[in-house]
Design an enzyme around this catalytic site. Structure first.
Site, short mmCIF file in Angstrom:
data_model
loop_
_atom_site.label_atom_id
_atom_site.label_comp_id
_atom_site.label_asym_id
_atom_site.label_seq_id
_atom_site.Cartn_x
_atom_site.Cartn_y
_atom_site.Cartn_z
N LYS A 40 -28.56 14.86 26.57
CA LYS A 40 -28.16 15.35 25.27
C LYS A 40 -26.77 16.00 25.31
O LYS A 40 -26.06 16.05 24.32
CB LYS A 40 -29.15 16.43 24.79
CG LYS A 40 -30.54 15.95 24.53
CD LYS A 40 -31.41 17.16 24.08
CE LYS A 40 -32.85 16.74 23.92
NZ LYS A 40 -33.70 17.92 23.59
N ASP A 97 -20.91 15.92 29.73
CA ASP A 97 -20.52 17.32 29.53
C ASP A 97 -20.25 17.99 30.87
O ASP A 97 -19.30 18.75 31.01
CB ASP A 97 -21.59 18.09 28.75
CG ASP A 97 -22.99 17.91 29.35
OD1 ASP A 97 -23.18 17.00 30.17
OD2 ASP A 97 -23.89 18.69 29.00
N ASP A 100 -22.50 17.94 38.17
CA ASP A 100 -23.00 18.97 39.09
C ASP A 100 -23.06 18.34 40.49
O ASP A 100 -22.07 18.32 41.21
CB ASP A 100 -24.37 19.44 38.56
CG ASP A 100 -24.91 20.63 39.31
OD1 ASP A 100 -24.31 21.04 40.31
OD2 ASP A 100 -25.96 21.15 38.92
N THR A 104 -26.32 11.90 38.76
CA THR A 104 -26.56 11.22 37.48
C THR A 104 -25.45 10.20 37.21
O THR A 104 -25.71 9.04 36.88
CB THR A 104 -26.62 12.25 36.33
OG1 THR A 104 -27.60 13.23 36.65
CG2 THR A 104 -26.97 11.57 35.01
N LYS A 128 -18.59 21.10 38.34
CA LYS A 128 -18.80 22.20 39.28
C LYS A 128 -18.21 21.80 40.62
O LYS A 128 -18.68 20.89 41.29
CB LYS A 128 -20.29 22.51 39.43
CG LYS A 128 -20.84 23.31 38.28
CD LYS A 128 -22.21 23.83 38.60
CE LYS A 128 -22.74 24.65 37.45
NZ LYS A 128 -24.14 25.07 37.69
N ASP A 156 -27.04 23.47 27.69
CA ASP A 156 -28.15 24.34 27.28
C ASP A 156 -28.73 25.17 28.42
O ASP A 156 -28.52 24.86 29.60
CB ASP A 156 -29.28 23.50 26.70
CG ASP A 156 -30.07 22.77 27.80
OD1 ASP A 156 -29.44 22.10 28.65
OD2 ASP A 156 -31.30 22.91 27.85
C1 PRP Z 1 -26.73 17.35 32.87
C2 PRP Z 1 -25.43 16.63 32.56
C3 PRP Z 1 -25.47 15.45 33.48
C4 PRP Z 1 -26.26 15.95 34.67
C5 PRP Z 1 -25.32 16.32 35.78
O1 PRP Z 1 -27.75 16.83 32.09
O2 PRP Z 1 -25.33 16.25 31.23
O3 PRP Z 1 -26.09 14.34 32.89
O4 PRP Z 1 -26.95 17.14 34.26
O5 PRP Z 1 -26.02 16.73 36.92
P1 PRP Z 1 -25.83 16.00 38.33
O6 PRP Z 1 -24.37 15.83 38.54
O7 PRP Z 1 -26.44 16.99 39.30
O8 PRP Z 1 -26.58 14.72 38.29
P2 PRP Z 1 -29.19 17.52 31.98
O9 PRP Z 1 -30.12 16.94 33.00
O10 PRP Z 1 -29.03 19.01 32.00
O11 PRP Z 1 -29.71 17.02 30.58
P3 PRP Z 1 -29.23 17.38 29.08
O12 PRP Z 1 -27.81 16.89 28.96
O13 PRP Z 1 -30.16 16.62 28.22
O14 PRP Z 1 -29.31 18.88 28.92
#
Ligand code: PRP
Length: 175
Positions: A40, A97, A100, A104, A128, A156
């Site tokens: 999201k 957004d 980390d 993903t 990050k 969020d």
């Molecule tokens: C966040 C962000 C990325 C992912 C990054 O999504 O939007 O998709 O985490 O993390 P990574 O680099 O460790 O893979 P989140 O899972 O928080 O879902 P959301 O956007 O629906 O809040």
């Protein structure tokens, strides 16, 4: 509890404009440009960025979920919702957004490349700095940030704070 400001609304606005200008230059004259936002969190960034892009483009959305988030052992990603129209032959710019661990985005890029796009680029508002576990290149990056829990501008904490106009720091309970 009011999140402490990490990146102000004005700084975000300025940086989003710069990124839009950079993308506009790089994609000038290209056809079939697709902004693919990862739900999201990317919905607000996408909305602001897309409205500043003179380059003709369409928008697509995907939702991904990851298991074992935060644990080095897992980090498996699953597609919860896919694009509506094919990206074959398109110049895809993935809009995130936050990056980390990078897992993903790594998963998503590898998946998209199997679908024969003309190109795949990546754009994230924040990253990050010290958290990456897998290599993933960000072509358009807003800000590098320290390893703190951030909310706002799409991000969020337990589904709260997404529509905060700035990026702030919260202390998650239990941490
Ligand atoms: C966040 C962000 C990325 C992912 C990054 O999504 O939007 O998709 O985490 O993390 P990574 O680099 O460790 O893979 P989140 O899972 O928080 O879902 P959301 O956007 O629906 O809040």
């Amino acid at each position: 509890m009011e999140p402490k400001t990490l990146i102000s609304e004005a700084d975000i606005r300025r940086r989003v404009s710069e990124l839009a200008a950079q993308i506009s230059r790089d994609y000038a004259g290209k056809e079939n440009v697709v902004l693919l936002a990862v739900l999201k969190g990317a919905f607000i960034f996408l909305a602001d960025l897309a409205r500043q892009l003179p380059v003709p483009h369409r928008v697509e959305f995907m939702a991904l979920s990851s298991y074992g988030k935060g644990s080095a052992s897992s980090g498996q990603v699953r597609v919860e919702m896919d694009v509506r129209d094919s990206i074959e032959g398109s110049h895809v710019i993935v809009i995130e957004d936050i990056i980390d661990t990078g897992r993903t985005l790594r998963y998503l890029i590898d998946l998209l490349k199997t679908r024969h796009p003309a190109s795949v680029a990546t754009c994230s508002l924040v990253r990050k700095q010290d958290r990456h576990e897998v290599e993933v290149e960000i072509d358009y990056l807003g800000f590098d940030i320290p390893d703190v829990f951030v909310v706002g501008y799409g991000l969020d904490y337990a589904e709260q704070y997404r529509t905060l106009p700035y990026i702030g720091i919260v202390e998650p309970s239990g941490s």
